[in-house]
Write a protein that holds these residues in place. Structure first.
Motif, PDB file in Angstrom:
ATOM      1  N   THR A 119       0.834  -1.204   0.000  1.00  0.00           N
ATOM      2  CA  THR A 119       0.000   0.000   0.000  1.00  0.00           C
ATOM      3  C   THR A 119       0.868   1.254   0.000  1.00  0.00           C
ATOM      4  O   THR A 119       0.631   2.188  -0.768  1.00  0.00           O
ATOM      5  CB  THR A 119      -0.939   0.002   1.224  1.00  0.00           C
ATOM      6  N   LEU A 120       1.889   1.263   0.857  1.00  0.00           N
ATOM      7  CA  LEU A 120       2.793   2.409   0.928  1.00  0.00           C
ATOM      8  C   LEU A 120       3.520   2.617  -0.391  1.00  0.00           C
ATOM      9  O   LEU A 120       3.648   3.753  -0.872  1.00  0.00           O
ATOM     10  CB  LEU A 120       3.799   2.211   2.069  1.00  0.00           C
ATOM     11  N   ASP A 121       3.964   1.534  -1.017  1.00  0.00           N
ATOM     12  CA  ASP A 121       4.656   1.638  -2.304  1.00  0.00           C
ATOM     13  C   ASP A 121       3.752   2.254  -3.362  1.00  0.00           C
ATOM     14  O   ASP A 121       4.185   3.114  -4.151  1.00  0.00           O
ATOM     15  CB  ASP A 121       5.142   0.264  -2.775  1.00  0.00           C
ATOM     16  N   LEU A 122       2.493   1.853  -3.395  1.00  0.00           N
ATOM     17  CA  LEU A 122       1.559   2.412  -4.369  1.00  0.00           C
ATOM     18  C   LEU A 122       1.303   3.898  -4.090  1.00  0.00           C
ATOM     19  O   LEU A 122       1.242   4.713  -5.013  1.00  0.00           O
ATOM     20  CB  LEU A 122       0.246   1.636  -4.383  1.00  0.00           C
ATOM     21  N   LEU A 123       1.183   4.241  -2.819  1.00  0.00           N
ATOM     22  CA  LEU A 123       0.984   5.658  -2.467  1.00  0.00           C
ATOM     23  C   LEU A 123       2.199   6.502  -2.873  1.00  0.00           C
ATOM     24  O   LEU A 123       2.051   7.618  -3.377  1.00  0.00           O
ATOM     25  CB  LEU A 123       0.702   5.806  -0.972  1.00  0.00           C
ATOM     26  N   LYS A 124       3.405   5.957  -2.669  1.00  0.00           N
ATOM     27  CA  LYS A 124       4.626   6.665  -3.090  1.00  0.00           C
ATOM     28  C   LYS A 124       4.606   6.878  -4.604  1.00  0.00           C
ATOM     29  O   LYS A 124       4.944   7.943  -5.103  1.00  0.00           O
ATOM     30  CB  LYS A 124       5.877   5.870  -2.713  1.00  0.00           C
ATOM     31  N   TYR A 125       4.207   5.825  -5.306  1.00  0.00           N
ATOM     32  CA  TYR A 125       4.135   5.916  -6.764  1.00  0.00           C
ATOM     33  C   TYR A 125       3.161   7.016  -7.195  1.00  0.00           C
ATOM     34  O   TYR A 125       3.469   7.842  -8.058  1.00  0.00           O
ATOM     35  CB  TYR A 125       3.723   4.576  -7.383  1.00  0.00           C
ATOM     36  N   LYS A 126       1.976   7.009  -6.577  1.00  0.00           N
ATOM     37  CA  LYS A 126       0.976   8.016  -6.962  1.00  0.00           C
ATOM     38  C   LYS A 126       1.439   9.431  -6.597  1.00  0.00           C
ATOM     39  O   LYS A 126       1.138  10.379  -7.325  1.00  0.00           O
ATOM     40  CB  LYS A 126      -0.383   7.702  -6.329  1.00  0.00           C
ATOM     41  N   CYS A 127       2.165   9.589  -5.499  1.00  0.00           N
ATOM     42  CA  CYS A 127       2.718  10.913  -5.170  1.00  0.00           C
ATOM     43  C   CYS A 127       3.700  11.344  -6.249  1.00  0.00           C
ATOM     44  O   CYS A 127       3.644  12.487  -6.736  1.00  0.00           O
ATOM     45  CB  CYS A 127       3.405  10.901  -3.800  1.00  0.00           C
ATOM     46  N   TYR A 141       1.745  12.279  -9.516  1.00  0.00           N
ATOM     47  CA  TYR A 141       1.093  13.587  -9.540  1.00  0.00           C
ATOM     48  C   TYR A 141       2.078  14.742  -9.382  1.00  0.00           C
ATOM     49  O   TYR A 141       1.840  15.834  -9.905  1.00  0.00           O
ATOM     50  CB  TYR A 141      -0.038  13.652  -8.505  1.00  0.00           C
ATOM     51  N   GLU A 142       3.200  14.510  -8.709  1.00  0.00           N
ATOM     52  CA  GLU A 142       4.229  15.551  -8.660  1.00  0.00           C
ATOM     53  C   GLU A 142       4.793  15.791 -10.057  1.00  0.00           C
ATOM     54  O   GLU A 142       4.999  16.935 -10.472  1.00  0.00           O
ATOM     55  CB  GLU A 142       5.352  15.157  -7.688  1.00  0.00           C
ATOM     56  N   THR A 143       5.022  14.692 -10.784  1.00  0.00           N
ATOM     57  CA  THR A 143       5.527  14.785 -12.156  1.00  0.00           C
ATOM     58  C   THR A 143       4.497  15.458 -13.061  1.00  0.00           C
ATOM     59  O   THR A 143       4.837  16.350 -13.859  1.00  0.00           O
ATOM     60  CB  THR A 143       5.876  13.377 -12.690  1.00  0.00           C
ATOM     61  N   ALA A 144       3.250  15.072 -12.949  1.00  0.00           N
ATOM     62  CA  ALA A 144       2.182  15.666 -13.755  1.00  0.00           C
ATOM     63  C   ALA A 144       2.012  17.149 -13.420  1.00  0.00           C
ATOM     64  O   ALA A 144       1.806  17.971 -14.324  1.00  0.00           O
ATOM     65  CB  ALA A 144       0.875  14.921 -13.523  1.00  0.00           C
ATOM     66  N   GLY A 171       2.276  20.108 -15.910  1.00  0.00           N
ATOM     67  CA  GLY A 171       0.999  20.754 -16.165  1.00  0.00           C
ATOM     68  C   GLY A 171      -0.025  19.826 -16.791  1.00  0.00           C
ATOM     69  O   GLY A 171      -1.107  20.256 -17.181  1.00  0.00           O
ATOM     70  N   THR A 172       0.296  18.535 -16.896  1.00  0.00           N
ATOM     71  CA  THR A 172      -0.614  17.566 -17.502  1.00  0.00           C
ATOM     72  C   THR A 172      -0.229  16.137 -17.091  1.00  0.00           C
ATOM     73  O   THR A 172       0.953  15.836 -16.925  1.00  0.00           O
ATOM     74  CB  THR A 172      -0.612  17.658 -19.041  1.00  0.00           C
ATOM     75  N   CYS A 173      -1.217  15.293 -16.994  1.00  0.00           N
ATOM     76  CA  CYS A 173      -0.960  13.872 -16.733  1.00  0.00           C
ATOM     77  C   CYS A 173      -0.484  13.162 -18.000  1.00  0.00           C
ATOM     78  O   CYS A 173       0.111  12.089 -17.921  1.00  0.00           O
ATOM     79  CB  CYS A 173      -2.217  13.185 -16.202  1.00  0.00           C
ATOM     80  N   ALA A 174      -0.727  13.772 -19.139  1.00  0.00           N
ATOM     81  CA  ALA A 174      -0.348  13.157 -20.419  1.00  0.00           C
ATOM     82  C   ALA A 174       1.152  12.905 -20.511  1.00  0.00           C
ATOM     83  O   ALA A 174       1.584  11.978 -21.203  1.00  0.00           O
ATOM     84  CB  ALA A 174      -0.809  14.037 -21.580  1.00  0.00           C
ATOM     85  N   VAL A 175       1.944  13.691 -19.806  1.00  0.00           N
ATOM     86  CA  VAL A 175       3.394  13.522 -19.840  1.00  0.00           C
ATOM     87  C   VAL A 175       3.796  12.124 -19.386  1.00  0.00           C
ATOM     88  O   VAL A 175       4.801  11.576 -19.819  1.00  0.00           O
ATOM     89  CB  VAL A 175       4.109  14.613 -19.001  1.00  0.00           C
ATOM     90  N   LEU A 176       2.995  11.520 -18.559  1.00  0.00           N
ATOM     91  CA  LEU A 176       3.325  10.206 -18.019  1.00  0.00           C
ATOM     92  C   LEU A 176       3.074   9.076 -19.018  1.00  0.00           C
ATOM     93  O   LEU A 176       3.543   7.960 -18.827  1.00  0.00           O
ATOM     94  CB  LEU A 176       2.559   9.974 -16.723  1.00  0.00           C
ATOM     95  N   ASN A 177       2.358   9.376 -20.103  1.00  0.00           N
ATOM     96  CA  ASN A 177       2.100   8.357 -21.130  1.00  0.00           C
ATOM     97  C   ASN A 177       3.356   8.042 -21.935  1.00  0.00           C
ATOM     98  O   ASN A 177       3.458   6.974 -22.533  1.00  0.00           O
ATOM     99  CB  ASN A 177       0.987   8.802 -22.075  1.00  0.00           C
TER     100      ASN A 177
END
Length: 152
Positions: free
Chosen positions: A103-111, A114-117, A121-127
């Motif tokens: 759970t902690l690993d997934l939360l770190k990933y999501k942080c 969203y920091e990267t996005a 300025g967009t979530c598309a960068v992660l694609n």
């Protein structure tokens, strides 16, 4: 030296109400009473209370804690049974820790996600992000998410 329920409650950071509940549930058979019926805790009772609190934090039900205490009060003939109870609870806690780590690993990933996005300025960068551009400790989560996505 003896302690009243209020004194022992302060020393072990457990409310007097909780101690009375433990007594009602049969978890404190080792506690002596004065002639007037007042519970009188001894220094040796600290260890019992710490074990009870440890087992509660470990998720053991009160009825199972009572069983363990009853077995302890029976003496050395129950050492093997008590050992098995502690081993079983240890395994349950280890499993819970592993689940919490996932759970902690997934939360770190999501942080990180969203920091990267947010920076872009967009979530598309992660694609289009390359795996080598993902922090090393986050890559396994990203890879696992890709596997899960393929299953559906």
């Amino acid at each position: 030296m003896y302690y009243t329920i209020g004194e022992i409650a302060k020393k072990v950071n457990i409310s007097p109400h909780t101690l009375r509940f433990y007594a009602k549930e049969g978890l404190l058979p080792f506690v002596e009473r004065s002639e007037s019926g007042i519970r009188m805790f001894k220094d040796e009772d600290f260890q019992w209370l710490m074990i009870i609190e440890c087992l509660k934090k470990a998720g053991m039900p009160i009825k199972d804690i009572k069983t363990l205490i009853d077995l302890t009060m029976e003496g050395d003939a129950t050492i093997g049974q008590r050992l098995e109870i502690f081993k079983k609870q240890k395994e349950a806690v280890e499993k819970q820790i592993a689940q919490l780590q996932e759970t902690l690993d997934l939360l770190k990933y999501k942080c990180w996600y969203y920091e990267t996005a947010k920076k872009a300025g967009t979530c598309a960068v992660l694609n289009t992000i390359k795996m080598e551009d993902i922090p090393e400790d986050i890559r396994p989560v990203k890879e696992n998410l890709k596997k899960v996505r393929k299953l559906y």
